[in-house]
Design a protein around this motif. Structure first.
Motif, PDB file in Angstrom:
ATOM      1  N   UNK A 333       0.818  -1.212   0.000  1.00  0.00           N
ATOM      2  CA  UNK A 333       0.000   0.000   0.000  1.00  0.00           C
ATOM      3  C   UNK A 333       0.849   1.258   0.000  1.00  0.00           C
ATOM      4  N   UNK A 334       1.988   1.214   0.696  1.00  0.00           N
ATOM      5  CA  UNK A 334       2.910   2.352   0.682  1.00  0.00           C
ATOM      6  C   UNK A 334       3.481   2.531  -0.717  1.00  0.00           C
ATOM      7  N   UNK A 339       3.561   5.712  -5.714  1.00  0.00           N
ATOM      8  CA  UNK A 339       3.460   5.762  -7.175  1.00  0.00           C
ATOM      9  C   UNK A 339       2.440   6.804  -7.606  1.00  0.00           C
ATOM     10  N   UNK A 340       1.302   6.835  -6.933  1.00  0.00           N
ATOM     11  CA  UNK A 340       0.267   7.827  -7.240  1.00  0.00           C
ATOM     12  C   UNK A 340       0.768   9.236  -6.954  1.00  0.00           C
ATOM     13  N   UNK A 346      -0.065  15.094  -5.365  1.00  0.00           N
ATOM     14  CA  UNK A 346      -0.763  14.905  -4.088  1.00  0.00           C
ATOM     15  C   UNK A 346      -2.285  14.961  -4.115  1.00  0.00           C
ATOM     16  N   UNK A 347      -2.932  15.801  -4.957  1.00  0.00           N
ATOM     17  CA  UNK A 347      -4.399  15.836  -4.895  1.00  0.00           C
ATOM     18  C   UNK A 347      -5.084  14.492  -5.141  1.00  0.00           C
ATOM     19  N   UNK A 364       1.688   9.658   4.364  1.00  0.00           N
ATOM     20  CA  UNK A 364       2.910   9.302   3.641  1.00  0.00           C
ATOM     21  C   UNK A 364       2.816   9.720   2.179  1.00  0.00           C
ATOM     22  N   UNK A 365       1.662   9.473   1.558  1.00  0.00           N
ATOM     23  CA  UNK A 365       1.486   9.841   0.158  1.00  0.00           C
ATOM     24  C   UNK A 365       1.589  11.338  -0.059  1.00  0.00           C
TER      25      UNK A 365
END
Length: 390
Positions: A333-334, A339-340, A346-347, A364-365
């Protein structure tokens, strides 16, 4: 349809989709994010249907809603989180593998697609090396880096607009892949190292918004909205003290920091509905941003080499990151959220956090995306200079 109708559709469609997810089996399996994304794509391309006209001010509405919903959602989704110091090392490695994957994909893609791009550049100004530099910037940072590198490298307006349009198309396909099969596939390939206690379960309460419209619920909702708006206002005020080129980076950095700090206040952290109201904002963002992907405005035939280059960078960089994450044993998941953060900025992080039903990776993202914003211009220019050597 008038602009009022579109406004009501964007604001109320998530409620309908959430209801259908709980009552229609195949929609429930798709999940609200993917369903809203597909619905938004359909709305965005209604103009291609003969006899259907779109309001002239629809684009303004789309930009307004997409700009407002994410900043409001960030504090609402973060105040209920708890944070652990021990997770920082894994987040840093995810950031490094994400950046490395993009840079490797940009260089390899240049070798594959560079000749066709250079051959189609009649002006001689928008070389494949410049395109590669811009892609390195936008896929480690965001659109703000793409615009900055356009100016730095002297890329024409036509090429910039084409790249921006292609980026929206490939980004849409990337996100659809993730929320449909990608998340499950990557989790299968990497495995989750642990199941967090505060991870949102797929079998959570059927209607998390139950009671929101009671007197107590409305009071809590008012407190949450005012709280989020105050944090957004303070963050924006601080960001305005800096140059416009840094405004978005400082704004998200301040908003994230203030939101995380607020999560240590017990009375705020234990407020009900905060995460779910934030998620509803993300659902609105999902349908709105998907409705902006109008494929009728893209010159798909005129820049196939460029389109192929973008698609190559996005999906090869993800494959490289998955491979490195397997070797380094980075949590699935991290890895996905990093990657996203790199490829979409970030949005989009809260949207995928909601799709994964894992709020622990949200902070974290956002942090990884902010670093990407800061590094994007530097990496883009360095990659441009590197590609000139080939």
């Amino acid at each position: 349809m008038g602009i009022v109708v579109f406004t009501l559709v964007f604001l109320l469609a998530p409620a309908l989709v959430l209801y259908l997810c709980g009552h229609v089996k195949f929609i429930g399996k798709m999940g609200p994010v993917l369903t809203l994304y597909l619905l938004g794509a359909f709305i965005g391309n209604l103009g291609a249907i003969p006899g259907v006209s779109m309001p002239e001010n629809l684009l303004s509405l789309q930009h307004f809603l997409s700009s407002v919903t994410v900043p409001v959602a960030i504090p609402l989704m973060l105040i209920g989180c708890t944070f652990r110091k021990g997770e920082a090392g894994g987040h840093f490695m995810a950031l490094l593998t994400g950046l490395f994957g993009v840079l490797v994909a940009v260089v390899l893609g240049f070798l594959v697609f560079g000749p066709s791009i250079d051959a189609g550049d009649a002006s001689g100004n928008d070389s494949a090396a410049k395109i590669g530099g811009m892609l390195a910037g936008v896929y480690t940072g965001g659109t703000i880096n793409l615009a900055s590198l356009k100016t730095m490298l002297g890329v024409s307006d036509a090429t910039y607009l084409l790249l921006n349009g292609y980026d929206m198309l490939i980004g849409f396909l990337y996100l659809v892949f993730l929320v449909s099969v990608g998340i499950k596939l990557i989790r299968y390939l990497l495995g989750n190292k642990e199941v967090h206690n505060d991870q949102v379960s797929e079998k959570s309460e059927e209607n998390p918004y139950k009671g929101l419209w009671s007197k107590r619920g409305l009071r809590v909702l008012a407190v949450l909205i005012v709280f989020a708006l105050v944090l957004c206002g303070v963050s924006y005020g601080v960001a305005k003290l800096f140059p416009n080129s840094q405004l978005m980076t400082i704004f998200i950095l301040m908003l994230t920091t203030l939101s995380i700090a607020s999560s240590f206040v017990t009375k705020l952290r234990t407020l009900p509905y905060s995460y779910d109201v934030g998620m509803y904002c993300i659902y609105i963002f999902s349908i709105v941003v998907a409705s902006m992907a109008d494929i009728t405005n893209l010159n798909l035939i005129g820049g196939m080499g460029m389109l192929g280059y973008l698609a190559f960078v996005v999906f090869v960089s993800m494959a490289v990151q998955v491979t490195l994450s397997k070797v380094l044993k980075i949590d699935s998941d991290v890895m996905i959220i990093s990657s996203v953060a790199c490829l979409c900025s970030p949005p989009f992080v809260p949207m995928i956090s909601a799709a994964m039903r894992n709020k622990r990776v949200l902070a974290a993202g956002l942090a990884i995306g902010i670093v990407g914003y800061a590094a994007g211009n530097y990496l883009g220019f360095l990659i441009y200079r590197l590609l000139l050597l080939f």
